[in-house]
Scaffold this motif. Structure first.
Motif, short mmCIF file in Angstrom:
data_model
loop_
_atom_site.label_atom_id
_atom_site.label_comp_id
_atom_site.label_asym_id
_atom_site.label_seq_id
_atom_site.Cartn_x
_atom_site.Cartn_y
_atom_site.Cartn_z
N GLU A 117 0.83 -1.19 0.00
CA GLU A 117 0.00 0.00 0.00
C GLU A 117 0.87 1.25 0.00
O GLU A 117 1.95 1.27 0.55
CB GLU A 117 -0.86 -0.02 1.26
CG GLU A 117 -1.59 1.27 1.54
CD GLU A 117 -2.39 1.21 2.81
OE1 GLU A 117 -3.62 1.12 2.71
OE2 GLU A 117 -1.79 1.25 3.91
N VAL A 118 0.34 2.31 -0.62
CA VAL A 118 0.86 3.66 -0.45
C VAL A 118 -0.30 4.53 0.03
O VAL A 118 -1.45 4.32 -0.36
CB VAL A 118 1.47 4.27 -1.74
CG1 VAL A 118 2.74 3.54 -2.14
CG2 VAL A 118 0.49 4.29 -2.87
N VAL A 119 0.04 5.47 0.91
CA VAL A 119 -0.96 6.39 1.46
C VAL A 119 -0.41 7.80 1.29
O VAL A 119 0.74 8.07 1.63
CB VAL A 119 -1.22 6.11 2.96
CG1 VAL A 119 -2.23 7.11 3.53
CG2 VAL A 119 -1.69 4.69 3.18
N LEU A 120 -1.23 8.69 0.78
CA LEU A 120 -0.86 10.10 0.64
C LEU A 120 -1.78 10.93 1.52
O LEU A 120 -3.00 10.92 1.34
CB LEU A 120 -0.99 10.55 -0.82
CG LEU A 120 -0.83 12.05 -1.09
CD1 LEU A 120 0.53 12.58 -0.66
CD2 LEU A 120 -1.08 12.34 -2.58
N THR B 106 2.47 14.14 3.07
CA THR B 106 3.27 13.04 3.60
C THR B 106 2.79 11.72 3.01
O THR B 106 1.59 11.47 2.93
CB THR B 106 3.18 12.99 5.13
OG1 THR B 106 3.60 14.25 5.65
CG2 THR B 106 4.06 11.90 5.72
N VAL B 107 3.75 10.90 2.60
CA VAL B 107 3.46 9.60 2.01
C VAL B 107 3.92 8.50 2.96
O VAL B 107 4.96 8.62 3.61
CB VAL B 107 4.17 9.44 0.64
CG1 VAL B 107 4.05 8.02 0.11
CG2 VAL B 107 3.62 10.43 -0.36
N GLY B 108 3.15 7.44 3.02
CA GLY B 108 3.55 6.23 3.73
C GLY B 108 3.46 5.08 2.76
O GLY B 108 2.68 5.12 1.80
N PRO C 223 4.37 20.87 -3.89
CA PRO C 223 5.74 21.09 -4.38
C PRO C 223 6.78 20.27 -3.63
O PRO C 223 7.81 19.90 -4.17
CB PRO C 223 5.97 22.59 -4.18
CG PRO C 223 4.87 23.08 -3.33
CD PRO C 223 3.76 22.08 -3.36
N THR C 224 6.49 19.95 -2.36
CA THR C 224 7.38 19.11 -1.57
C THR C 224 6.55 17.97 -0.99
O THR C 224 5.46 18.19 -0.47
CB THR C 224 8.04 19.90 -0.43
OG1 THR C 224 8.74 21.02 -0.99
CG2 THR C 224 9.03 19.04 0.35
N VAL C 225 7.08 16.76 -1.11
CA VAL C 225 6.43 15.57 -0.57
C VAL C 225 7.34 15.02 0.52
O VAL C 225 8.57 15.05 0.39
CB VAL C 225 6.19 14.52 -1.68
CG1 VAL C 225 5.45 13.31 -1.14
CG2 VAL C 225 5.41 15.15 -2.84
N HIS C 226 6.74 14.52 1.59
CA HIS C 226 7.52 14.09 2.76
C HIS C 226 7.32 12.61 3.08
O HIS C 226 6.27 12.04 2.79
CB HIS C 226 7.11 14.90 3.99
CG HIS C 226 7.23 16.37 3.81
ND1 HIS C 226 8.43 17.03 3.86
CD2 HIS C 226 6.30 17.31 3.56
CE1 HIS C 226 8.23 18.32 3.66
NE2 HIS C 226 6.94 18.51 3.47
#
Length: 175
Positions: free
Chosen positions: A78-81, A87-89, A120-123
């Motif tokens: 899984e991916v979670v945004l 923030t991504v997990g 613009p920025t993903v964490h």
């Protein structure tokens, strides 16, 4: 809103009721329970509750939960945004590791976060001793921010999460 992302041999799609058994296969694992805020044991009732939470979060526009598949539609992780924080997990079930599914999926959801979700920025937030997740982050172009960790308490365990970031590539200059 139905989201389906495809690229690099990976398909990210929304979870479905047919995935309940696979949710159990993916998340009912000691390491997953240790690293993630999921129920332990992760049984069928836990999978049903998780699916309900995922659907509710998507309906409210808070988060997007996508199953990681690869050609045959079998959920492997899984991916979670988190749409508010960017923030991504990500997680891949133990039986499906070693296939670069996490790094390929992370690149795909990162591109979506930059281009469609307008982040613009993903964490990412990663424990310092999580070598697998650190390797995935680096392979997807994320870098540690060097800031202070965020401390989290879950299931009686207190741990530090370090922030990593991925900046949107600058737009190509036109002449």
């Amino acid at each position: 809103m139905d989201i389906r992302l495809e690229g690099d041999g990976v398909v990210l799609r929304q979870w479905a009721k047919r995935d309940l058994g696979q949710l159990v296969a993916i998340f009912d694992d000691a390491e997953m329970a240790y690293r993630l805020p999921v129920a332990a044991p992760f049984d069928l009732p836990a999978a049903e509750a998780y699916l309900t939470t995922a659907r509710r979060a998507q309906l409210t526009g808070a988060r997007i939960y996508l199953a990681i598949t690869s050609g045959d539609d079998l959920a492997r992780g899984e991916v979670v945004l988190n749409l508010a924080t960017g923030t991504v997990g990500y997680s891949v079930g133990p039986a499906y590791r070693g296939q670069r599914l996490a790094s390929r999926s992370l690149r795909l959801i990162t591109g979506y976060a930059h281009s469609v979700a307008d982040r613009p920025t993903v964490h990412l937030e990663i424990e310092a001793d999580n070598a697998g997740s650190t390797a995935v982050a680096r392979s997807a172009g994320y870098r540690p921010t060097g800031g202070d960790p965020v401390f989290v308490e879950d299931k009686g365990r207190r741990y530090a999460l370090y922030r990593w970031s991925h900046n949107e590539p600058p737009a190509a200059a036109t002449t």
